[in-house]
Scaffold this motif. Structure first.
Motif, PDB file in Angstrom:
ATOM      1  N   VAL A   1      -4.836  -8.205  -7.974  1.00 51.82           N
ATOM      2  CA  VAL A   1      -4.524  -9.638  -7.945  1.00 51.82           C
ATOM      3  C   VAL A   1      -3.130  -9.983  -8.454  1.00 51.82           C
ATOM      4  O   VAL A   1      -2.669 -11.106  -8.259  1.00 51.82           O
ATOM      5  CB  VAL A   1      -5.570 -10.449  -8.746  1.00 51.82           C
ATOM      6  N   THR A   2      -2.476  -9.023  -9.131  1.00 47.65           N
ATOM      7  CA  THR A   2      -1.142  -9.332  -9.638  1.00 47.65           C
ATOM      8  C   THR A   2      -0.122  -9.205  -8.510  1.00 47.65           C
ATOM      9  O   THR A   2      -0.154  -8.232  -7.774  1.00 47.65           O
ATOM     10  CB  THR A   2      -0.769  -8.362 -10.774  1.00 47.65           C
ATOM     11  N   PRO A   3       0.765 -10.194  -8.360  1.00 45.30           N
ATOM     12  CA  PRO A   3       1.777 -10.084  -7.314  1.00 45.30           C
ATOM     13  C   PRO A   3       2.603  -8.829  -7.531  1.00 45.30           C
ATOM     14  O   PRO A   3       3.040  -8.569  -8.642  1.00 45.30           O
ATOM     15  CB  PRO A   3       2.651 -11.334  -7.512  1.00 45.30           C
ATOM     16  N   PHE A   4       2.762  -8.045  -6.486  1.00 45.57           N
ATOM     17  CA  PHE A   4       3.470  -6.780  -6.634  1.00 45.57           C
ATOM     18  C   PHE A   4       4.200  -6.468  -5.351  1.00 45.57           C
ATOM     19  O   PHE A   4       3.680  -6.655  -4.269  1.00 45.57           O
ATOM     20  CB  PHE A   4       2.472  -5.659  -6.932  1.00 45.57           C
ATOM     21  N   CYS A   5       5.427  -6.007  -5.480  1.00 45.27           N
ATOM     22  CA  CYS A   5       6.130  -5.538  -4.292  1.00 45.27           C
ATOM     23  C   CYS A   5       6.790  -4.238  -4.689  1.00 45.27           C
ATOM     24  O   CYS A   5       7.234  -4.090  -5.822  1.00 45.27           O
ATOM     25  CB  CYS A   5       7.118  -6.594  -3.815  1.00 45.27           C
TER      26      CYS A   5
ATOM     27  N   MET B   1      -2.474  -0.085  -2.743  1.00 49.12           N
ATOM     28  CA  MET B   1      -3.569   0.434  -1.922  1.00 49.12           C
ATOM     29  C   MET B   1      -4.656  -0.603  -1.674  1.00 49.12           C
ATOM     30  O   MET B   1      -5.135  -0.765  -0.556  1.00 49.12           O
ATOM     31  CB  MET B   1      -4.172   1.675  -2.579  1.00 49.12           C
ATOM     32  N   VAL B   2      -5.063  -1.282  -2.726  1.00 48.74           N
ATOM     33  CA  VAL B   2      -6.119  -2.280  -2.560  1.00 48.74           C
ATOM     34  C   VAL B   2      -5.446  -3.635  -2.378  1.00 48.74           C
ATOM     35  O   VAL B   2      -5.302  -4.395  -3.315  1.00 48.74           O
ATOM     36  CB  VAL B   2      -7.054  -2.309  -3.786  1.00 48.74           C
ATOM     37  N   ASN B   3      -4.983  -3.905  -1.172  1.00 51.19           N
ATOM     38  CA  ASN B   3      -4.307  -5.181  -0.978  1.00 51.19           C
ATOM     39  C   ASN B   3      -5.049  -6.046   0.022  1.00 51.19           C
ATOM     40  O   ASN B   3      -5.863  -5.569   0.805  1.00 51.19           O
ATOM     41  CB  ASN B   3      -2.846  -4.976  -0.591  1.00 51.19           C
ATOM     42  N   GLU B   4      -4.752  -7.341  -0.021  1.00 48.92           N
ATOM     43  CA  GLU B   4      -5.546  -8.290   0.753  1.00 48.92           C
ATOM     44  C   GLU B   4      -5.383  -8.119   2.260  1.00 48.92           C
ATOM     45  O   GLU B   4      -6.329  -8.338   3.013  1.00 48.92           O
ATOM     46  CB  GLU B   4      -5.228  -9.726   0.318  1.00 48.92           C
ATOM     47  N   ILE B   5      -4.220  -7.657   2.689  1.00 48.29           N
ATOM     48  CA  ILE B   5      -4.022  -7.513   4.132  1.00 48.29           C
ATOM     49  C   ILE B   5      -4.925  -6.405   4.674  1.00 48.29           C
ATOM     50  O   ILE B   5      -5.608  -6.565   5.684  1.00 48.29           O
ATOM     51  CB  ILE B   5      -2.540  -7.212   4.457  1.00 48.29           C
ATOM     52  N   ALA B   6      -4.957  -5.290   3.932  1.00 52.50           N
ATOM     53  CA  ALA B   6      -5.820  -4.191   4.344  1.00 52.50           C
ATOM     54  C   ALA B   6      -7.277  -4.633   4.355  1.00 52.50           C
ATOM     55  O   ALA B   6      -8.022  -4.343   5.299  1.00 52.50           O
ATOM     56  CB  ALA B   6      -5.641  -2.998   3.404  1.00 52.50           C
TER      57      ALA B   6
ATOM     58  N   TYR C   1     -13.947   0.460   1.148  1.00 53.67           N
ATOM     59  CA  TYR C   1     -12.517   0.685   0.902  1.00 53.67           C
ATOM     60  C   TYR C   1     -12.123   0.143  -0.461  1.00 53.67           C
ATOM     61  O   TYR C   1     -11.450   0.801  -1.253  1.00 53.67           O
ATOM     62  CB  TYR C   1     -11.689   0.017   2.002  1.00 53.67           C
ATOM     63  N   LEU C   2     -12.573  -1.078  -0.744  1.00 52.47           N
ATOM     64  CA  LEU C   2     -12.254  -1.720  -2.018  1.00 52.47           C
ATOM     65  C   LEU C   2     -12.764  -0.891  -3.197  1.00 52.47           C
ATOM     66  O   LEU C   2     -12.026  -0.572  -4.128  1.00 52.47           O
ATOM     67  CB  LEU C   2     -12.886  -3.121  -2.044  1.00 52.47           C
TER      68      LEU C   2
ATOM     69  N   MET D   1      -5.832   5.037   3.606  1.00 49.82           N
ATOM     70  CA  MET D   1      -5.447   5.041   2.192  1.00 49.82           C
ATOM     71  C   MET D   1      -4.147   5.785   1.974  1.00 49.82           C
ATOM     72  O   MET D   1      -3.322   5.376   1.162  1.00 49.82           O
ATOM     73  CB  MET D   1      -6.536   5.700   1.354  1.00 49.82           C
ATOM     74  N   SER D   2      -3.957   6.888   2.705  1.00 47.58           N
ATOM     75  CA  SER D   2      -2.726   7.637   2.467  1.00 47.58           C
ATOM     76  C   SER D   2      -1.527   6.910   3.068  1.00 47.58           C
ATOM     77  O   SER D   2      -0.426   6.998   2.539  1.00 47.58           O
ATOM     78  CB  SER D   2      -2.841   9.070   2.985  1.00 47.58           C
ATOM     79  N   VAL D   3      -1.747   6.187   4.154  1.00 43.42           N
ATOM     80  CA  VAL D   3      -0.644   5.414   4.722  1.00 43.42           C
ATOM     81  C   VAL D   3      -0.224   4.300   3.761  1.00 43.42           C
ATOM     82  O   VAL D   3       0.955   4.105   3.473  1.00 43.42           O
ATOM     83  CB  VAL D   3      -1.026   4.803   6.097  1.00 43.42           C
ATOM     84  N   ILE D   4      -1.222   3.573   3.252  1.00 44.34           N
ATOM     85  CA  ILE D   4      -0.896   2.410   2.423  1.00 44.34           C
ATOM     86  C   ILE D   4      -0.636   2.776   0.968  1.00 44.34           C
ATOM     87  O   ILE D   4       0.270   2.248   0.339  1.00 44.34           O
ATOM     88  CB  ILE D   4      -2.036   1.362   2.478  1.00 44.34           C
TER      89      ILE D   4
END
Lengths: 364, 77
Positions: free
Chosen positions: A116-120, A150-155, A171-172, A320-323
């Motif tokens: 949930v923390t904004p991260f780039c 890895m656990v991001n909202e788009i995925a 996945y989550l 998972m390995s891609v993201i």
């Protein structure tokens, strides 16, 4: 900044009630659109384009005109929700929660907050230094750094939209477990001396005006109280930013997926990506790591492959390995980590992904 | 003379922040001097963890986001 709240641009003076009303109307409209996509796409394919149902071309076209708006609608809704949720979490607050936490508890918290923390990935380095120099244990920091991309909202949205909630939940859960376990293991290995030496020497001194000083915490996002309208605005901004950035990948990914869906014969993938091919899991991880495909582009392709006989575990491992492990991020992290720590990081995470892949191939 | 510093390792948002800050300073008519800080150790010396960040006369004013032009004017004044 000592301005009265009403004139501050952080707090637009629109009432909460009006926002709720607009929100309710928007949500209703969203629902009507979403529930009418299937009949609309069928009608568009058979009536407007005049294609005969059941042909390769018709099934390709229908898949495309159904999936593109569906995924974009889902994406807009979830990105908005996550954008609002993220206004409650900033890296500074997350750090305050994690600092001084013991391992185990710290790893779990870090993995959860990573979602949930904004991260780039462009600010992975300052974040890493900011964490480890202020008392967040190395392993806990890694749990965060693994979970955040890895656990991001788009995925999750794409997995939910294209595979259903069960796969998204799998996945989550497994993504979080990998982040927790890998971070814990890295912590146990006591690799602090494999962090580049200058990192721990970095002065984040509490000079007045910097983010390390208590007086200036408000400007640094540590405790800026936002009102409802400002959070909604942040959600809208997230939709504009993220959907604006990934929609093209979604369209391209679904176009390729649609082609596979319509033209590749069923079970064509079974021999290469099926359950019985044991080597398919490590191979998909090996292919996945250097790939830095946008999740939005890769998932529709992968979904189409799954429909043609690829095994779910293999597909999850690939995703998972891609993201989760991307070469550009590793290059960025090399600035603060010595090669051995990078190797351990990749090794531990890749092993976790392999286990997930085999586990699901065995179970499902 | 205002000293405006943009902290960031060169991401798109960092460039946008520099543009917004420049536009805001010009709109306000204040003389200013702008510096882009891209070196990580120096960024960290401000205690900043997420980029881009806006620093005015040595004080961190915003972190990890792109403030609007209107907000930037307030942050600069």
């Amino acid at each position: 900044m000592n301005l009265p709240p009403k004139t501050s641009p952080l707090r637009p003076s629109v009432t909460t009630g009006r926002y709720l009303l607009i929100g309710a109307v928007a949500l209703a409209l969203w629902w009507v659109l979403y529930t009418h996509l299937a009949p609309a796409s069928h009608w568009l394919t058979t009536v407007v384009f005049g294609l005969t149902a059941g042909t390769h071309l018709a099934s390709t076209v229908e898949f495309f005109v159904f999936e593109v708006p569906k995924v974009i609608l889902l994406l807009a809704l979830i990105v908005f929700a996550v954008g609002v949720i993220r206004t409650f979490f900033t890296p500074e607050r997350t750090r305050a929660v994690l600092a001084g936490k013991r391992e185990a508890t710290g790893n779990v918290l870090a993995a959860l907050l990573g979602m949930v923390t904004p991260f780039c990935s462009c600010s992975a380095v300052p974040l890493f230094i900011g964490f480890v120099t202020t008392g967040v244990p190395l392993g806990v920091t890694f749990s965060f750094l693994i979970s955040a991309p890895m656990v991001n909202e788009i995925a999750l949205v794409l997995l939910f939209g294209l595979f259903g909630w069960k796969v998204a939940a799998l996945y989550l859960t497994t993504g979080l477990l990998i982040a927790i376990a890998a971070g814990w293991i890295i912590g146990r290995l006591k690799l602090e001396n494999h962090v580049e030496d200058w990192v721990y020497a970095t002065q984040t001194g509490a000079v007045a005006g910097t983010c390390a000083s208590v007086a200036n915490r408000g400007n640094c996002g540590a405790d800026t109280p936002l009102n409802f309208a400002a959070r909604v605005a942040a959600g809208c901004e997230a939709v504009r930013d993220i959907v604006g950035r990934v929609w093209l990948y979604v369209v391209a990914g679904i176009a390729v997926g649609a082609g596979i869906h319509g033209y590749v014969p069923t079970n064509a993938m079974a021999s290469i990506m099926g359950k019985d091919a044991w080597w398919s899991v490590p191979l998909s991880v090996l292919i996945g790591v250097p790939m830095y495909a946008n999740a939005a582009g890769i998932i529709p392709v992968v979904q189409a492959l799954l429909g043609k006989g690829a095994a779910l575990g293999t597909v999850l491992a690939f995703m998972m390995s891609v993201i989760g492990l991307s070469l550009p991020e590793l290059i960025i992290l090399r600035k603060v980590l010595k090669p051995r720590l990078i190797a351990v990081f990749v090794g531990v995470v890749a092993t976790g992904i392999l286990l997930v892949g085999y586990l699901f191939n065995a179970l499902l | 003379m205002k000293k405006i510093q943009i902290l960031g390792t060169g991401c798109t948002k960092c460039k946008k922040l520099a543009e917004v800050a420049e536009a805001a300073a010009q709109a306000l008519g204040t003389p200013y001097e702008m510096e882009k800080v891209t070196e990580i150790a120096r960024i960290m010396s401000f205690g900043v963890m997420s980029t881009p960040a806006l620093v005015v006369n040595g004080v961190v004013k915003s972190v990890g986001r792109l403030p609007s032009l209107e907000e930037t004017k307030i942050l600069l004044s």
